[in-house]
Design an enzyme around this catalytic site. Structure first.
Site, PDB file in Angstrom:
ATOM      1  N   ASP A 194     143.034  44.108 184.629  1.00 31.32           N
ATOM      2  CA  ASP A 194     141.946  43.515 183.845  1.00 31.32           C
ATOM      3  C   ASP A 194     142.508  42.974 182.549  1.00 31.32           C
ATOM      4  O   ASP A 194     143.550  43.422 182.081  1.00 31.32           O
ATOM      5  CB  ASP A 194     140.937  44.602 183.447  1.00 31.32           C
ATOM      6  N   LYS A 254     138.432  38.391 182.710  1.00 36.68           N
ATOM      7  CA  LYS A 254     137.963  37.129 182.166  1.00 36.68           C
ATOM      8  C   LYS A 254     139.059  36.558 181.271  1.00 36.68           C
ATOM      9  O   LYS A 254     139.588  37.247 180.410  1.00 36.68           O
ATOM     10  CB  LYS A 254     136.736  37.434 181.317  1.00 36.68           C
ATOM     11  N   MET A 280     130.179  48.798 175.544  1.00 40.71           N
ATOM     12  CA  MET A 280     129.563  47.477 175.756  1.00 40.71           C
ATOM     13  C   MET A 280     128.336  47.356 174.852  1.00 40.71           C
ATOM     14  O   MET A 280     127.267  46.946 175.298  1.00 40.71           O
ATOM     15  CB  MET A 280     129.177  47.310 177.236  1.00 40.71           C
TER      16      MET A 280
HETATM   17  N1  SAH Z   1     137.051  52.029 181.250  1.00 36.78           N
HETATM   18  C1  SAH Z   1     137.003  51.606 179.883  1.00 36.78           C
HETATM   19  C2  SAH Z   1     135.658  50.996 179.517  1.00 36.78           C
HETATM   20  C3  SAH Z   1     135.339  49.752 180.271  1.00 36.78           C
HETATM   21  S1  SAH Z   1     133.815  49.027 179.785  1.00 36.78           S
HETATM   22  C4  SAH Z   1     137.338  52.778 178.972  1.00 36.78           C
HETATM   23  O1  SAH Z   1     137.420  53.915 179.429  1.00 36.78           O
HETATM   24  O2  SAH Z   1     137.563  52.552 177.777  1.00 36.78           O
HETATM   25  C5  SAH Z   1     134.338  47.893 178.548  1.00 36.78           C
HETATM   26  C6  SAH Z   1     133.897  48.374 177.199  1.00 36.78           C
HETATM   27  O3  SAH Z   1     134.777  49.385 176.750  1.00 36.78           O
HETATM   28  C7  SAH Z   1     133.944  47.320 176.129  1.00 36.78           C
HETATM   29  O4  SAH Z   1     132.808  46.499 176.131  1.00 36.78           O
HETATM   30  C8  SAH Z   1     133.981  48.180 174.890  1.00 36.78           C
HETATM   31  O5  SAH Z   1     132.735  48.710 174.593  1.00 36.78           O
HETATM   32  C9  SAH Z   1     134.860  49.323 175.356  1.00 36.78           C
HETATM   33  N2  SAH Z   1     136.252  49.120 174.986  1.00 36.78           N
HETATM   34  C10 SAH Z   1     137.302  48.945 175.801  1.00 36.78           C
HETATM   35  N3  SAH Z   1     138.448  48.847 175.102  1.00 36.78           N
HETATM   36  C11 SAH Z   1     138.103  48.951 173.812  1.00 36.78           C
HETATM   37  C12 SAH Z   1     138.837  48.958 172.596  1.00 36.78           C
HETATM   38  N4  SAH Z   1     140.163  48.815 172.583  1.00 36.78           N
HETATM   39  N5  SAH Z   1     138.166  49.119 171.451  1.00 36.78           N
HETATM   40  C13 SAH Z   1     136.831  49.274 171.441  1.00 36.78           C
HETATM   41  N6  SAH Z   1     136.092  49.277 172.554  1.00 36.78           N
HETATM   42  C14 SAH Z   1     136.705  49.133 173.723  1.00 36.78           C
END
Ligand code: SAH
Length: 600
Positions: A267, A289, A405
């Site tokens: 991703d 994306k 999100m």
């Molecule tokens: N599996 C991922 C989450 C996927 S959903 C996890 O465990 O972190 C995607 C969301 O994760 C984004 O919209 C945001 O809210 C959050 N996210 C992912 N990486 C991030 C980062 N480096 N900093 C802040 N939020 C993050």
């Protein structure tokens, strides 16, 4: 042109010049056990280190007339054509084989491009005339011949000794070799496998004590080999959590799976955690994306995983954070299970824990927060609208809410919580791109956060944190306090003391190994670079062609160690070239980058 492979063990070879090109020649010669002597007035640090360790001899001076005559093989690899020519003439006169860098007419031999699956080597050559074709062919063969060929050739060599030791006649010998080859090489896919002991016994017609017992599977053995032995047709898939972005937050097991993978499906959020030293032949599939491109639909992602596994490719599905935290990892695992494909899950540091740690927010804290809720307001369960019980959460003041999100939904979330009875003054934060150089944090209160986020223009990926422990951020905010927080620097040459020092000062380091791999390009492109640290003219040259790629668009500052490095960078048209002392230490360089003080 007559092809030949040279035994160079213990032979004296001369390399004139000590830049990047010379370094590669020296490394190649050393790998063959040659005794290498280097002559050059200026020397790249890597060669200096080799000399200090006694692995080569080094004369720091100009080339002396006729000295080429004392060696069996000579490389003229200076950046001065007239010196190279002089070396060529001296060597030729003395009957010594000589190769001049980038000057085919002054070479008595050319080096082929090669694909190495030691001890197997495939050499490709065009007599020095069509290097572009040779380069591309090499890349093609590099992809077609997997790493298993190295083990296969070793097994073939052992098998040959065994057959020779049997004392059978030539016809029977050839028959044994054919049985070995036909059974272990897939001609269509160009893959190979190591045969079992009992197979080999059968092919040689000799019964052994170990007959019928399969060899211990080795970790290094190829997936293809294992599959053939066990009769399986598919390779396993690992769902690996990449962590929140900082490359160092990938787990050891995650890295191990990536380095062994035949294919990686990643991703966008996971891109910055790809190892820069991922083998160049690893297939990379981006399903996130990208600018101007929609994300690949979930069904296509799972179909891709299934296809790769069925093709027998060990596949890593690399997902941002943890695969099971709002990552649809569960859905992917269920599809794999339904398709009969073996899978495993390697957890990752979820951004809810990584970004909060970087922002100085402990998710639990004695006496303040005894629960953590990971939630998203983004999802509707069974199309009945958002299913989070904000009214209940609002009544739970000793907890931390971490919202994924959450940028678009934050105003509604804050309203619902306040309506449910939560104190509007509850500390609240939004963290954008936590754990990487572009991290931004807004700290506020529940009622004010939505407006503050809009004011600061925070965007996805970001998460919100609501709860009493957010109040610790002003003290525990260690990351923003680091002098180089916000710097994203490319440093060639892999990890070193310098990269560790810069990282300790807060910079995000992209430590690329020469030559720059496709994975390193993905990492570089993951976010804009702010700078590039170059230690030698050879490093400038190595990265020169990369500058057109994405990641470089914001004119990163070129920090050059030493005048020669700076001069080469300027000559090649690098932007914002800043010269610093050649022998500068990591902490001092960090000071310079922070203060942006440098020699003109
Ligand atoms: N599996 C991922 C989450 C996927 S959903 C996890 O465990 O972190 C995607 C969301 O994760 C984004 O919209 C945001 O809210 C959050 N996210 C992912 N990486 C991030 C980062 N480096 N900093 C802040 N939020 C993050």
């Amino acid at each position: 042109m007559f092809p030949a492979m040279l035994h160079l063990t213990g032979k004296c070879c001369l390399v004139v010049g000590a830049g990047g090109v010379a370094l590669r020649k020296v490394q190649g010669l050393m790998a063959e056990g040659a005794r290498v002597h280097v002559v050059a007035p200026e020397v790249v640090p890597q060669l200096e280190t080799l000399a200090e360790c006694g692995q080569i001899t080094l004369a720091r001076r100009a080339y002396r007339s006729s000295e080429a005559a004392d060696y069996v093989l000579v490389f003229a690899a200076t950046n001065r054509r007239e010196v190279n020519r002089k070396v060529f003439e001296d060597a030729s006169r003395a009957g010594v084989w000589v190769n001049s860098a980038d000057d085919p007419e002054h070479c008595s031999f050319h080096l082929p491009a090669r694909v190495q699956r030691n001890p197997l080597q495939i050499a490709i050559a065009s007599g020095g005339e069509v290097p572009f074709a040779v380069r591309r062919l090499r890349q093609l063969l590099e992809q077609r011949f997997g790493p298993e060929w190295g083990e296969w050739i070793e097994a073939a060599s052992r098998f040959r000794s065994r057959v020779l030791g049997m004392g059978v006649d030539a016809v029977e010998r050839e028959a044994c070799f054919s049985r070995f080859f036909d059974a272990t090489v897939d001609r269509e896919r160009l893959s190979a496998r190591v045969p079992t002991e009992s197979e080999q016994a059968e092919w040689t017609g000799v019964k052994t004590a170990g007959e019928g017992r399969a060899e211990e599977p080795s970790r290094q053995r190829s997936a293809a080999g294992q599959r053939e032995r066990t009769g399986e047709r598919v390779a396993p898939v690992s769902l690996v959590g990449a962590g929140p972005g900082c490359a160092g937050l990938l787990t050891l097991r995650g890295r191990e799976r990536l380095m062994e993978a035949d294919a990686v499906v990643y991703d966008r959020l996971a891109a910055s955690a790809l190892p820069c030293d991922l083998p160049p032949q690893t297939e990379l599939h981006c399903v996130g994306k990208t600018p101007g491109r929609h994300p690949v639909p979930q069904e296509e992602i799972t179909a891709l995983l299934v296809r790769l596994a069925r093709e027998g490719k060990r596949t890593v599905r690399l997902k941002g954070g943890d695969p099971y935290v709002f990552g649809r990892g569960g859905e992917e695992a269920e599809t794999l299970h339904a398709e009969g494909i073996p899978f495993e899950v390697v957890p990752g540091v979820s951004s809810g824990f990584g970004a909060t740690a970087w922002a100085g927010i402990p998710v639990t804290h004695r006496g303040e927060a005894v629960r953590v809720t990971l939630l998203t307001a983004h999802e509707c369960i069974k199309r009945k609208g958002p299913q989070v019980r904000w009214d209940l959460l609002a009544q739970d003041p000793h907890s931390t809410l971490v919202g994924y999100m959450g940028v678009a939904t934050l105003p509604q979330v804050a309203k619902s919580l306040i309506a449910g009875g939560m104190d509007p003054a509850t500390p609240a934060a939004m963290i954008e791109r936590g754990t990487v150089a572009t991290q931004r944090t807004v700290i506020s209160t529940l009622d004010d956060l939505p407006e503050a986020v809009i004011r600061e223009g925070l965007q996805a990926p970001a998460l919100f944190v609501i709860g009493p422990t957010v109040g610790h951020a002003d003290v525990l905010n260690w990351f923003d306090a680091l002098p180089l927080a916000g710097e994203r620097l490319v440093v060639p040459g892999g990890a070193s003391e310098l990269t560790r020092d810069l990282e300790a000062a807060g910079a995000e380091i992209v430590a690329v190994h020469p030559p720059v791999s496709p994975a390193a390009r993905v990492v570089i492109a993951a976010a804009p670079l702010t700078g590039c640290v170059l230690r030698s003219p050879a490093e400038v040259e190595m990265l020169d062609e990369e500058r057109q790629a994405s990641g470089w668009e914001r004119d990163p500052v070129t920090w050059c160690l030493g005048g020669e490095t700076a001069e080469r960078a300027r000559k090649l048209g690098w932007q914002q070239v800043r010269q610093v002392d050649e022998g500068i230490g990591g902490p001092e360089l960090a000071d310079v980058i922070r203060g942006r003080e440098y020699a003109a």
